[in-house]
Design an enzyme around this catalytic site. Structure first.
Site, PDB file in Angstrom:
ATOM      1  NE  ARG A 150      32.319  35.035  38.049  1.00 17.28           N
ATOM      2  CZ  ARG A 150      33.600  35.382  37.987  1.00 17.28           C
ATOM      3  NH1 ARG A 150      34.511  34.478  37.599  1.00 17.28           N
ATOM      4  NH2 ARG A 150      33.998  36.605  38.311  1.00 17.28           N
ATOM      5  CE  LYS A 176      30.891  38.776  34.880  1.00 18.94           C
ATOM      6  NZ  LYS A 176      30.117  39.258  36.038  1.00 18.94           N
ATOM      7  CG  HIS A 237      26.425  34.083  42.784  1.00 21.03           C
ATOM      8  ND1 HIS A 237      27.324  33.685  41.818  1.00 21.03           N
ATOM      9  CD2 HIS A 237      26.578  35.420  42.901  1.00 21.03           C
ATOM     10  CE1 HIS A 237      27.975  34.747  41.362  1.00 21.03           C
ATOM     11  NE2 HIS A 237      27.554  35.812  42.015  1.00 21.03           N
ATOM     12  NE  ARG A 240      31.747  34.497  42.342  1.00 21.44           N
ATOM     13  CZ  ARG A 240      33.002  34.588  41.894  1.00 21.44           C
ATOM     14  NH1 ARG A 240      33.801  33.546  41.964  1.00 21.44           N
ATOM     15  NH2 ARG A 240      33.450  35.713  41.378  1.00 21.44           N
ATOM     16  CG  HIS A 263      35.713  39.850  41.948  1.00 23.22           C
ATOM     17  ND1 HIS A 263      35.264  39.942  43.252  1.00 23.22           N
ATOM     18  CD2 HIS A 263      34.770  39.138  41.281  1.00 23.22           C
ATOM     19  CE1 HIS A 263      34.110  39.306  43.353  1.00 23.22           C
ATOM     20  NE2 HIS A 263      33.797  38.819  42.179  1.00 23.22           N
ATOM     21  CE1 TYR A 272      30.685  38.128  48.468  1.00 25.85           C
ATOM     22  CE2 TYR A 272      32.407  39.108  47.130  1.00 25.85           C
ATOM     23  CZ  TYR A 272      31.314  38.279  47.258  1.00 25.85           C
ATOM     24  OH  TYR A 272      30.847  37.596  46.168  1.00 25.85           O
TER      25      TYR A 272
END
Length: 292
Positions: A150, A176, A237, A240, A263, A272
């Site tokens: 990120r 995150k 992004h 990414r 994640h 995705y």
């Protein structure tokens, strides 16, 4: 924000002034004003009255939603309804409106895979950054595209977080959810980082003229190379997303891709695996060719 004094558009002026004080971005305020003017025009045409917050009903909002759906894509419809909702809440808070009418439900949007660069776009971007010859900019593009970080994680990276030996890795701290994870650094990333860092052993990795690069600084760098490579809508992004898409296309399983991206929920990574808009368009074009 100039409007005629007799225009019903003026009903939004106090809100826009209040909004502008909290969110100084001229572009954001202009976008809100544009959306409001459309609602005011529609309301005056439909009801024959000048728009006032206390006159707006649930029926008006539902009809306006239907009107928008005939003309615009779901994201635009939802954005305009959200703007009107903010205006009505503000009017209620200011005592102008006693009761906030219930807003209609948002329009459901078909979830597609996030935008990722095609192979030719990736090559065009890499070619543009290589031609410029700035190792820092090369390193930024490589880390985003091949490691999937990120942008906030990228600008916080320190030299101490990078191992550039044969089995190199990047340690992402305070990702995150304040999680730490280790991301493999492929050979091309290690090479450009080594050349860029030289003998540095500590401190932030990505530096500008006045110190560590900011998120805004990285965005501006990418915008410059997007222009040179003739790529529309390039963001950190996007790179990414490109990393994730490339990994899945190579057969890397979802669990590993999720770990690389940071994640915790596989459903987030699974987006995705959905077809992108470009893929759907290509499928339709093929079908059209076969029918001709």
């Amino acid at each position: 924000m100039e409007t005629s004094k007799n225009s019903s558009h003026n009903v939004f002026a106090p809100f826009l002034e209040s909004f502008h004080a909290e969110y100084p971005s001229e572009n954001t305020v202009a976008a809100y004003e544009y959306d409001f003017k459309d609602f005011a025009r529609w309301y005056a045409h439909t009801t024959g009255e000048d728009l006032k917050p206390e006159l707006v009903t649930e029926l008006d909002l539902a009809e306006y939603r239907q009107y928008l759906m005939r003309k615009y894509k779901p994201s635009t419809v939802n954005r305009r309804l959200a703007a009107i909702s903010k205006w009505l809440k503000w009017a209620n808070k200011e005592g102008i409106l006693q009761r906030i009418p219930e807003m209609p439900k948002q329009v459901r949007q078909e979830k597609l895979a996030p935008r990722a660069l095609t192979r030719s776009e990736q090559n065009a971007l890499l070619r543009a950054v290589m031609r410029e010859g700035k190792l820092r900019d090369q390193a930024i593009v490589y880390v985003l595209m091949y490691c999937g970080l990120r942008i906030g994680e990228l600008v916080r990276l320190r030299v101490e977080d990078v191992e550039l030996k044969r089995q190199g890795k990047i340690t992402v701290r305070n990702g995150k959810g304040d999680k730490t994870r280790e991301v493999p650094a492929p050979a091309n990333v290690r090479k450009v980082l080594q050349e860029y860092l030289g003998d540095r052993t500590s401190g932030r990795i990505f530096l500008g003229q006045r110190g560590p690069l900011t998120v805004r600084g990285v965005q501006e760098i990418l915008a410059k190379y997007a222009y040179k490579a003739r790529i529309e809508c390039l963001s950190p992004h996007t790179l990414r997303h490109t990393c994730a898409t490339n990994l899945l296309n190579k057969g890397v399983d979802l669990v590993k891709v999720a770990a690389i991206l940071g994640h915790e929920n596989l459903n987030i990574t699974a987006v995705y695996t959905r077809p992108s808009f470009d893929e759907l368009k290509k499928a339709v074009d093929i079908g059209d060719q076969e029918n001709n």
